[in-house]
Design a protein around this motif. Structure first.
Motif, PDB file in Angstrom:
ATOM      1  N   HIS A 114       0.822  -1.215   0.000  1.00 11.48           N
ATOM      2  CA  HIS A 114       0.000   0.000   0.000  1.00 11.48           C
ATOM      3  C   HIS A 114       0.859   1.270   0.000  1.00 11.48           C
ATOM      4  CE1 HIS A 114      -3.610   2.356   1.220  1.00 11.48           C
ATOM      5  NE2 HIS A 114      -2.739   3.069   1.900  1.00 11.48           N
ATOM      6  N   HIS A 118       1.140   4.329  -2.828  1.00 14.00           N
ATOM      7  CA  HIS A 118       0.944   5.775  -2.673  1.00 14.00           C
ATOM      8  C   HIS A 118       2.018   6.526  -3.472  1.00 14.00           C
ATOM      9  CE1 HIS A 118      -2.401   6.710  -0.115  1.00 14.00           C
ATOM     10  NE2 HIS A 118      -2.040   5.879   0.837  1.00 14.00           N
ATOM     11  N   SER A 142      -0.250  10.586   5.582  1.00 11.72           N
ATOM     12  CA  SER A 142      -1.659  10.177   5.626  1.00 11.72           C
ATOM     13  C   SER A 142      -2.103  10.016   7.072  1.00 11.72           C
ATOM     14  CB  SER A 142      -1.832   8.853   4.875  1.00 11.72           C
ATOM     15  OG  SER A 142      -1.281   7.805   5.634  1.00 11.72           O
ATOM     16  N   GLY A 143      -3.298   9.435   7.238  1.00 14.15           N
ATOM     17  CA  GLY A 143      -3.813   9.188   8.583  1.00 14.15           C
ATOM     18  C   GLY A 143      -3.084   8.046   9.266  1.00 14.15           C
ATOM     19  N   GLY A 144      -2.365   7.239   8.482  1.00  7.18           N
ATOM     20  CA  GLY A 144      -1.672   6.093   9.054  1.00  7.18           C
ATOM     21  C   GLY A 144      -0.153   6.209   9.002  1.00  7.18           C
ATOM     22  N   GLY A 169      -1.664  12.835   9.769  1.00  7.52           N
ATOM     23  CA  GLY A 169      -3.126  12.911   9.644  1.00  7.52           C
ATOM     24  C   GLY A 169      -3.789  12.798  11.014  1.00  7.52           C
ATOM     25  N   GLU A 170      -3.190  11.976  11.876  1.00  7.52           N
ATOM     26  CA  GLU A 170      -3.717  11.850  13.244  1.00  7.52           C
ATOM     27  C   GLU A 170      -3.539  13.160  14.002  1.00  7.52           C
ATOM     28  OE1 GLU A 170      -1.392   8.115  14.053  1.00  7.52           O
ATOM     29  OE2 GLU A 170      -3.123   7.715  15.325  1.00  7.52           O
ATOM     30  N   PHE A 172      -3.631  16.104  12.741  1.00  5.41           N
ATOM     31  CA  PHE A 172      -4.732  16.961  12.296  1.00  5.41           C
ATOM     32  C   PHE A 172      -6.050  16.507  12.922  1.00  5.41           C
ATOM     33  CE2 PHE A 172      -2.076  18.414   8.643  1.00  5.41           C
ATOM     34  CZ  PHE A 172      -2.409  19.755   8.633  1.00  5.41           C
ATOM     35  N   PRO A 184     -13.278  12.925   9.754  1.00  7.06           N
ATOM     36  CA  PRO A 184     -11.887  13.317   9.946  1.00  7.06           C
ATOM     37  C   PRO A 184     -11.728  14.833   9.876  1.00  7.06           C
ATOM     38  CG  PRO A 184     -12.227  12.547   7.690  1.00  7.06           C
ATOM     39  CD  PRO A 184     -13.566  12.512   8.369  1.00  7.06           C
ATOM     40  N   GLY A 186      -9.047  16.770   9.548  1.00  8.33           N
ATOM     41  CA  GLY A 186      -7.978  17.389   8.751  1.00  8.33           C
ATOM     42  C   GLY A 186      -8.488  18.383   7.720  1.00  8.33           C
ATOM     43  N   PRO A 187      -9.429  17.962   6.851  1.00 11.18           N
ATOM     44  CA  PRO A 187      -9.924  18.902   5.829  1.00 11.18           C
ATOM     45  C   PRO A 187     -10.605  20.134   6.439  1.00 11.18           C
ATOM     46  CG  PRO A 187     -10.604  16.647   5.326  1.00 11.18           C
ATOM     47  CD  PRO A 187      -9.978  16.605   6.676  1.00 11.18           C
ATOM     48  N   ASP A 190      -8.051  22.611   7.570  1.00  6.17           N
ATOM     49  CA  ASP A 190      -7.567  23.273   6.350  1.00  6.17           C
ATOM     50  C   ASP A 190      -8.534  24.393   5.930  1.00  6.17           C
ATOM     51  OD1 ASP A 190      -6.159  23.833   4.056  1.00  6.17           O
ATOM     52  OD2 ASP A 190      -6.578  21.937   3.045  1.00  6.17           O
ATOM     53  N   GLY A 276      -0.607  10.401  -0.248  1.00  2.00           N
ATOM     54  CA  GLY A 276      -1.340  10.189   1.009  1.00  2.00           C
ATOM     55  C   GLY A 276      -2.361  11.307   1.182  1.00  2.00           C
ATOM     56  N   ALA A 280      -3.559  16.595   0.339  1.00  2.00           N
ATOM     57  CA  ALA A 280      -4.640  17.483  -0.101  1.00  2.00           C
ATOM     58  C   ALA A 280      -4.560  18.835   0.614  1.00  2.00           C
ATOM     59  CB  ALA A 280      -5.980  16.833   0.205  1.00  2.00           C
ATOM     60  N   THR A 308      -5.634  10.224  -1.772  1.00  2.00           N
ATOM     61  CA  THR A 308      -6.275   9.501  -0.674  1.00  2.00           C
ATOM     62  C   THR A 308      -6.291   8.007  -1.031  1.00  2.00           C
ATOM     63  OG1 THR A 308      -8.370   9.943  -1.718  1.00  2.00           O
ATOM     64  CG2 THR A 308      -7.748  11.427   0.045  1.00  2.00           C
ATOM     65  N   ASP A 309      -6.735   7.172  -0.101  1.00  2.00           N
ATOM     66  CA  ASP A 309      -6.722   5.741  -0.396  1.00  2.00           C
ATOM     67  C   ASP A 309      -7.598   5.448  -1.608  1.00  2.00           C
ATOM     68  OD1 ASP A 309      -4.962   5.284   1.564  1.00  2.00           O
ATOM     69  OD2 ASP A 309      -6.348   4.305   2.951  1.00  2.00           O
TER      70      ASP A 309
END
Ligand code: KG4
Ligand code: ZN
Length: 340
Positions: A114, A118, A142-144, A169-170, A172, A184, A186-187, A190, A276, A280, A308-309
């Protein structure tokens, strides 16, 4: 002579998105993602619920991907799937489904990492993105994950820096939660940041090795900041949300830029590619794009739907591996802690 047409189906199920995509000679014909909204109620991904939702979604998502690509499953040349890293229950659904489909159609099976995907999403041919040349530095945010990877060739990758605790991501999402924003967050940080003053408040930048990251301290700093300010002023967060978001985002972006500058200094590589979900972020995009003129870097930012995923990135890796006949054996198993 026209090159042979190959159709590869990519399947992604590592976390909370069930996705399928079809690629033909570097171009994406379809890219379907079923996002699992159920996790919003819990403020984070619930692994058990994720695997159940994958089971429910996987057949319709694959059917839709084939339909949108306007091909029949009999036209496929191979099935590529995410083997890891990710949540075991989630990976098991995609892995088992892919193995069965490959067996049923008598097709080769291709395992995909994975995190590599990315990065290799940059090699999807599209007028909305440019293909980086080797060697380059990839930032997977990313979040992970939060990693800086030195990429020498398609499958020659070395992690040279990474987070020691939370992913970016966490940072955020957890900060957003403390600010009362839904998951989530994060956005949303932003969005609010665009209307605020990035210098309004000061947050500390955690000190670790030059290429590594730490975000758990930031979350604690946000918590103490909110508690302190809200004591005499209960509406503090509400009234200052834009400025808090802008200051927080400024700190995270600045921290990320410090690290990538250190990596450029160390490797002498000035081609940067990000990937990731966090790519964004408008602050990160702008800070990176500005380096093209200020520092002479070459920056590659993928099309949003490949950030994103998604399964398009799994399909492109599938195609690259298909060209080299790098197939998985039929006893392949999901690998939650997969390395590069
Ligand atoms: O790659 P992704 O879709 O899933 C994985 O974590 O693998 O990334 C999701 C993460 C979430 O933490 C989300 O809050 C964050 O990406 N994110 C953003 C933005 N868009 C998505 N973070 C900051 N600013 C954004 N615009
Ligand atoms: Zn991901």
């Amino acid at each position: 002579m026209t090159p042979k047409q190959t159709y590869i189906l990519g399947i992604e199920s590592s976390c909370d998105d069930t996705a399928a995509a079809v690629i033909k000679n570097g171009r994406i014909l379809s890219n379907v993602v079923a996002t699992q909204n159920i996790h919003k109620e819990y403020g984070g991904v619930v692994p058990e619920l994720a695997s159940r939702a994958h089971q429910q979604n996987i057949v319709p998502v694959v059917q839709l991907a084939l339909q949108r690509a306007n091909i029949d499953k009999k036209q496929l040349n191979a099935i590529a799937f995410t083997r890891g890293p990710g949540l075991m229950g989630s990976l098991l659904v995609g892995t088992s489904f892919s193995k069965s489909l490959a067996m049923g159609l008598d097709l080769p099976l291709i395992e995909v990492n994975h995190m590599q995907a990315h990065i290799l999403a940059h090699f999807i041919k599209s007028k909305e993105q440019s293909i980086p040349s080797f060697p380059f530095l990839a930032m997977t945010i990313s979040g992970g994950h939060t990693q800086i990877v030195k990429v020498t060739n398609y499958f020659e990758m070395e992690v040279i820096g990474q987070t020691l605790d939370d992913a970016i991501g966490e940072a955020f999402d957890k900060s957003a939660k403390l600010l009362g924003l839904p998951y989530p967050g994060g956005p949303l940080i932003d969005q609010n940041a665009r209307l605020g003053n990035p210098k309004a408040f000061h947050f500390p930048k955690p000190k670790v090795g030059p290429l590594d990251f730490s975000f758990s301290g930031l979350k604690t700093a946000v918590l103490y900041f909110i508690e302190k300010k809200s004591k005499d002023h209960p509406n503090f967060v509400k009234e200052n949300l834009n400025d808090i978001c802008a200051s927080l985002q400024f700190t995270i972006v600045d921290y990320l830029m410090d690290k990538i500058k250190n990596a450029v200094k160390e490797t002498h590589i000035k081609t940067i590619a990000i990937g990731g979900g966090v790519s964004a972020n408008s602050g990160i995009r702008k800070a990176l794009q500005d380096t093209e003129t200020s520092l002479g870097w070459k920056v590659h930012i993928p099309k949003f739907e490949y950030c994103t995923d998604n399964a398009a990135m799994i399909a492109i890796v599938g195609e690259l591996k298909y060209q080299q006949q790098l197939f998985a054996s039929n006893d392949v198993v999901a690998k939650p802690r997969m390395k590069y």
